[in-house]
Design a protein around this motif. Structure first.
Motif, PDB file in Angstrom:
ATOM      1  N   ARG A  14       0.622  -1.285  -0.102  1.00  0.00           N
ATOM      2  CA  ARG A  14       0.192  -0.020  -0.144  1.00  0.00           C
ATOM      3  C   ARG A  14       0.921   1.218   0.008  1.00  0.00           C
ATOM      4  N   ILE A  15       0.111   2.288  -0.507  1.00  0.00           N
ATOM      5  CA  ILE A  15       0.768   3.664  -0.471  1.00  0.00           C
ATOM      6  C   ILE A  15       0.807   4.389   0.834  1.00  0.00           C
ATOM      7  N   LEU A  16       1.898   4.737   1.320  1.00  0.00           N
ATOM      8  CA  LEU A  16       1.912   5.528   2.628  1.00  0.00           C
ATOM      9  C   LEU A  16       2.523   6.830   2.267  1.00  0.00           C
ATOM     10  N   GLU A  17       1.824   8.124   3.010  1.00  0.00           N
ATOM     11  CA  GLU A  17       2.340   9.321   3.085  1.00  0.00           C
ATOM     12  C   GLU A  17       3.480   9.590   4.283  1.00  0.00           C
ATOM     13  N   ARG A  18       4.606   9.730   4.042  1.00  0.00           N
ATOM     14  CA  ARG A  18       5.703   9.952   4.889  1.00  0.00           C
ATOM     15  C   ARG A  18       6.615  11.083   4.734  1.00  0.00           C
ATOM     16  N   PRO A  19       7.002  11.634   5.836  1.00  0.00           N
ATOM     17  CA  PRO A  19       8.214  12.896   5.607  1.00  0.00           C
ATOM     18  C   PRO A  19       9.468  12.104   5.137  1.00  0.00           C
ATOM     19  N   VAL A  20      10.101  12.683   4.188  1.00  0.00           N
ATOM     20  CA  VAL A  20      11.347  12.422   3.408  1.00  0.00           C
ATOM     21  C   VAL A  20      12.243  13.388   3.592  1.00  0.00           C
ATOM     22  N   VAL A  21      13.389  13.119   3.692  1.00  0.00           N
ATOM     23  CA  VAL A  21      14.482  14.155   3.568  1.00  0.00           C
ATOM     24  C   VAL A  21      14.671  14.448   2.052  1.00  0.00           C
ATOM     25  N   LYS A  22      14.533  15.780   1.604  1.00  0.00           N
ATOM     26  CA  LYS A  22      15.021  16.068   0.434  1.00  0.00           C
ATOM     27  C   LYS A  22      15.357  17.371   0.163  1.00  0.00           C
ATOM     28  N   ASN A  23      16.547  17.603  -0.536  1.00  0.00           N
ATOM     29  CA  ASN A  23      17.194  18.799  -0.597  1.00  0.00           C
ATOM     30  C   ASN A  23      17.381  19.535   0.791  1.00  0.00           C
ATOM     31  N   GLY A  24      17.818  18.923   1.639  1.00  0.00           N
ATOM     32  CA  GLY A  24      18.212  19.498   3.148  1.00  0.00           C
ATOM     33  C   GLY A  24      16.912  19.493   4.014  1.00  0.00           C
ATOM     34  N   GLY A  25      15.703  19.445   3.311  1.00  0.00           N
ATOM     35  CA  GLY A  25      14.689  19.417   4.273  1.00  0.00           C
ATOM     36  C   GLY A  25      13.589  18.386   4.068  1.00  0.00           C
ATOM     37  N   LEU A  26      12.601  18.495   5.249  1.00  0.00           N
ATOM     38  CA  LEU A  26      11.599  17.467   5.412  1.00  0.00           C
ATOM     39  C   LEU A  26      10.340  17.660   4.301  1.00  0.00           C
ATOM     40  N   VAL A  27      10.015  16.811   3.566  1.00  0.00           N
ATOM     41  CA  VAL A  27       8.970  16.956   2.662  1.00  0.00           C
ATOM     42  C   VAL A  27       8.115  15.807   2.671  1.00  0.00           C
ATOM     43  N   PRO A  28       6.617  16.129   2.576  1.00  0.00           N
ATOM     44  CA  PRO A  28       5.744  14.664   2.782  1.00  0.00           C
ATOM     45  C   PRO A  28       5.876  14.131   1.177  1.00  0.00           C
ATOM     46  N   ARG A  29       6.114  12.798   1.198  1.00  0.00           N
ATOM     47  CA  ARG A  29       6.084  12.139   0.033  1.00  0.00           C
ATOM     48  C   ARG A  29       5.355  10.813   0.052  1.00  0.00           C
ATOM     49  N   LYS A  30       4.846  10.249  -1.138  1.00  0.00           N
ATOM     50  CA  LYS A  30       4.028   9.096  -0.972  1.00  0.00           C
ATOM     51  C   LYS A  30       4.786   7.975  -1.732  1.00  0.00           C
ATOM     52  N   LEU A  31       4.986   6.874  -0.814  1.00  0.00           N
ATOM     53  CA  LEU A  31       5.865   5.963  -0.674  1.00  0.00           C
ATOM     54  C   LEU A  31       5.161   4.610  -1.003  1.00  0.00           C
ATOM     55  N   MET A  32       5.679   3.450  -1.458  1.00  0.00           N
ATOM     56  CA  MET A  32       5.224   2.349  -1.802  1.00  0.00           C
ATOM     57  C   MET A  32       6.356   1.199  -1.963  1.00  0.00           C
ATOM     58  N   ASN A  33       6.072   0.212  -1.487  1.00  0.00           N
ATOM     59  CA  ASN A  33       7.158  -0.962  -1.561  1.00  0.00           C
ATOM     60  C   ASN A  33       6.784  -1.740  -2.629  1.00  0.00           C
ATOM     61  N   LEU A  34       7.523  -2.144  -3.370  1.00  0.00           N
ATOM     62  CA  LEU A  34       7.368  -3.539  -4.226  1.00  0.00           C
ATOM     63  C   LEU A  34       8.026  -4.827  -3.732  1.00  0.00           C
ATOM     64  N   SER A  35       7.208  -5.745  -3.354  1.00  0.00           N
ATOM     65  CA  SER A  35       7.789  -6.833  -2.650  1.00  0.00           C
ATOM     66  C   SER A  35       7.671  -8.098  -3.846  1.00  0.00           C
ATOM     67  N   SER A  36       8.839  -8.324  -4.354  1.00  0.00           N
ATOM     68  CA  SER A  36       8.449  -9.302  -5.352  1.00  0.00           C
ATOM     69  C   SER A  36       9.437 -10.518  -5.329  1.00  0.00           C
ATOM     70  N   SER A  37       8.936 -11.558  -5.719  1.00  0.00           N
ATOM     71  CA  SER A  37       9.737 -12.999  -5.533  1.00  0.00           C
ATOM     72  C   SER A  37      10.151 -13.477  -6.918  1.00  0.00           C
ATOM     73  N   PHE A  38      11.255 -14.266  -6.922  1.00  0.00           N
ATOM     74  CA  PHE A  38      11.864 -14.774  -8.155  1.00  0.00           C
ATOM     75  C   PHE A  38      12.330 -16.335  -7.892  1.00  0.00           C
ATOM     76  N   ASP A  39      12.208 -17.074  -9.047  1.00  0.00           N
ATOM     77  CA  ASP A  39      12.738 -18.503  -9.015  1.00  0.00           C
ATOM     78  C   ASP A  39      14.264 -18.352  -8.997  1.00  0.00           C
ATOM     79  N   HIS A  40      14.866 -18.598  -7.693  1.00  0.00           N
ATOM     80  CA  HIS A  40      16.162 -18.588  -7.852  1.00  0.00           C
ATOM     81  C   HIS A  40      17.214 -19.445  -8.627  1.00  0.00           C
ATOM     82  N   ARG A  41      16.467 -20.518  -8.963  1.00  0.00           N
ATOM     83  CA  ARG A  41      17.090 -21.497  -9.941  1.00  0.00           C
ATOM     84  C   ARG A  41      17.393 -20.881 -11.243  1.00  0.00           C
ATOM     85  N   VAL A  42      16.715 -19.929 -11.682  1.00  0.00           N
ATOM     86  CA  VAL A  42      16.877 -19.352 -13.166  1.00  0.00           C
ATOM     87  C   VAL A  42      17.004 -17.873 -12.818  1.00  0.00           C
TER      88      VAL A  42
END
Length: 459
Positions: A405-433
Motif C-alpha cells: 500500500r501507498i503511505l505518505e511519510r516525511p522524507v529528507v529532500k534537498n536538506g529539508g523534510l517534505v511529505p512524499r507518497k511511498l510504496m514498496n514493491l515486494s517481488s519474488s523470483f525463482d532462484h534456480r533461473v
C-alpha cells in the motif's frame, strides 16, 4: 422407460479428470434439455455441464469434492424411450430397494462386532452410480440412541439401544475422563453393575474406535468439536486447487524475495491529471495499469523474467509477448485472470481489460484460456497491501511482482523534510533461473519508470 447416462465430458487440453464442485439437481428432480446439472472444475476454471435430454434424475455420480475421470458416469436419468444405456431399463423404486436391502442384511453378519452398516442408497428407483461410500453408523430409531453391545454379551450390533433420555451410569472420575477424551457416554456400553460405565469400558471403546469398529465414533468426535467451537471444513473446488498450486510452488521453487521502496508522488500526481483530462471518455486509471506498463517496459531489458520453467524437462522458455497474470480475490478464492499481449496495450486498454476479467472471475464466468497461460504475475491487496509481503510465485512462472500500500511519510529532500507518497514493491523470483542481481536490476528498472512516470509514455 429407459436410462440415459451423462458422462464426464472431455474438456480438452489433456484433462484426465474433473472435480465435482456443485450439483444443480438432486435425485427425483425432473429436468429439461440443456438444463445445467452440475458444475465441475478443471485447474481453476469452473465448467457447467448441461443435460442433453429431458428426464428424471435417478442417481448422482459422486459427492461434491470428488474427482471423476473423463468418461465416468456423472449423472443417471430416467428418460422416455430406450435411453443410451443399452440392455437396461429403469426399475421401479420398490424393486430396486428390495434388491439392495438383501445384500446389506447378508453383509451385516460379516461385520466386526459393534459396527452397524450404512443402508444402501437408493435414489428415484435406481442404485447410485457413485463409488461405494465409507460406512457410517446406521441412524437409530426416533428417540433412541445406539449403544454398542457389551463385550461377550452375544447381543446383535443392531439390538442394543439406550433411551435418549436415559442417563448413562458412570462415576464422576469416569465422566471427567470421557469429557477430556471427547467421548459421549451415551454411546459407550457399560460392563459394571446395572450397566455402569467403567474406565475399562472407555479403554475398550477407544480401542474399537481406532480399529474403526466403534459405532458413532464420528458423531462423538463431531460433538466434541462442536463443544470446543471447532468446525471441519473440507477443501473442495477452487480452494483445493489453490492449496495444491501453492504447495507445488513452494515445494518446487526456491523463492527469493526482493523488496524496494518506490516514491510514487509524481506518479500519483500524473494519474490525477490523466483522470481529470481523459477519465470521462477513456475511463479512470488506477495504479495497476501504470505498474503493468512499467513491468512491460522493464521486461524489454530483462526478458529472462518473462518466462516459464519446466521442472521435469529442465527447460526455461522465454516469451516475447507479455501475458500478465493479475491475482484477483473472489468469494471462492484467489484466481489469476490473464491479460494477453500486455505489451501491445496502453494504460486505458489495460484498465478496461482488468475490470472485465476481474468481473468475469468474480462471477465465475471466466473462460479457461482467460485463467491460464500467464508468463509473469502481478499481485496486490490494494489498501490492505501492508508494508512488506512475500508473494508466492505462480508456478511454473519465474517471477511475481507484489504491490504494497501507498503511505505518505516525511522524507529528507534537498536538506529539508517534505511529505512524499511511498510504496514498496515486494517481488519474488525463482532462484534456480533468476540470479539475485538480475532480480534487483529488474525491480530497480521498474522503480525508475514509476518515479519518472513521463517515461512510461516514451517508446
Amino acid at each position: 422407460m429407459g436410462i440415459h447416462v451423462i458422462k464426464m465430458p472431455d474438456l480438452g487440453e489433456g484433462i484426465a479428470e474433473c472435480e465435482v464442485v456443485a450439483w444443480r439437481v438432486q435425485p427425483g428432480d425432473t429436468i429439461k434439455e440443456d438444463q445445467v446439472v452440475a458444475d465441475v472444475m478443471t485447474d481453476k476454471a469452473t465448467v457447467e455441464i448441461p443435460s442433453p435430454v429431458h428426464g428424471t434424475v435417478m442417481a448422482l455420480g459422486g459427492k461434491v469434492g470428488e474427482s471423476l475421470a473423463v468418461g465416468a458416469e456423472l449423472i443417471r436419468l430416467e428418460v422416455e424411450g430406450s435411453g443410451n444405456l443399452k440392455g437396461e431399463a429403469a426399475k421401479p423404486a420398490a424393486a430396486s430397494a428390495a434388491a439392495t436391502a438383501a445384500p446389506a442384511a447378508d453383509e451385516a453378519a460379516d461385520l466386526p462386532h459393534g459396527f452397524v452398516p450404512e443402508p444402501q442408497r437408493v435414489a428415484a428407483g435406481a442404485a447410485s452410480v457413485a463409488a461405494p461410500a465409507a460406512r457410517v453408523p446406521q441412524a437409530a430409531p426416533a428417540g433412541r440412541s445406539p449403544a454398542p453391545a457389551r463385550s461377550g454379551s452375544g447381543a446383535s450390533p443392531r439390538a442394543a439401544f439406550r433411551d435418549a433420555n436415559e442417563k448413562p451410569l458412570a462415576a464422576p472420575a469416569v465422566r471427567k475422563r470421557a469429557w477430556d477424551m471427547g467421548i459421549e457416554l451415551q454411546y459407550v456400553a457399560g460392563s459394571g453393575p446395572a450397566g455402569h460405565i467403567t474406565h475399562a469400558d472407555l479403554d475398550a471403546y477407544v480401542a474399537g474406535r481406532k480399529q474403526g469398529h466403534a459405532p458413532h465414533a464420528g458423531a462423538a468426535d463431531r460433538r466434541y468439536a462442536e463443544l470446543q467451537g471447532e468446525e471441519a471444513v473440507p477443501l473442495i473446488g477452487l480452494r483445493r486447487k489453490i492449496a495444491e498450486k501453492m504447495q507445488l510452488s513452494k515445494r518446487q521453487i526456491p523463492h527469493f524475495t526482493y523488496v524496494e521502496e518506490v516514491d510514487v508522488t509524481e506518479l500519483e500526481a500524473l494519474r490525477g491529471q490523466l483522470n481529470a483530462r481523459y477519465g470521462a471518455e477513456r475511463g479512470k486509471l488506477t495504479l495497476l495499469p501504470l505498474l503493468m506498463r512499467a513491468v512491460v517496459l522493464a521486461i524489454r531489458r530483462f526478458p529472462e523474467v518473462n518466462a516459464r520453467f519446466d521442472d521435469q524437462a529442465g527447460i526455461v522458455t522465454r516469451y516475447q509477448p507479455v501475458h500478465l497474470g493479475i491475482a484477483t480475490q473472489t468469494d471462492a478464492g484467489l484466481m489469476v485472470p490473464v491479460i494477453r499481449n500486455a505489451e501491445a496495450r496502453d494504460p486505458w486498454s489495460s484498465a478496461r481489460e482488468i475490470v472485465r476479467l476481474a468481473e468475469a472471475a468474480r462471477t465465475g464466468k471466466a473462460a479457461r484460456d482467460e485463467l491460464s497461460g500467464s508468463t509473469i504475475t502481478i499481485t496486490s491487496l490494494g489498501p490492505l497491501g501492508g508494508i512488506v509481503s512475500t508473494p508466492v510465485i505462480n508456478h511454473p512462472e519465474v517471477a511475481i511482482v507484489g504491490v504494497n500500500r501507498i503511505l505518505e511519510r516525511p522524507v529528507v529532500k534537498n536538506g529539508g523534510l517534505v511529505p512524499r507518497k511511498l510504496m514498496n514493491l515486494s517481488s519474488s523470483f525463482d532462484h534456480r533461473v533468476i540470479d539475485g542481481m538480475v532480480a534487483a536490476e529488474f525491480i530497480q528498472t521498474v522503480r525508475g519508470y514509476l518515479e519518472s512516470p513521463a517515461t512510461l509514455f516514451v517508446e
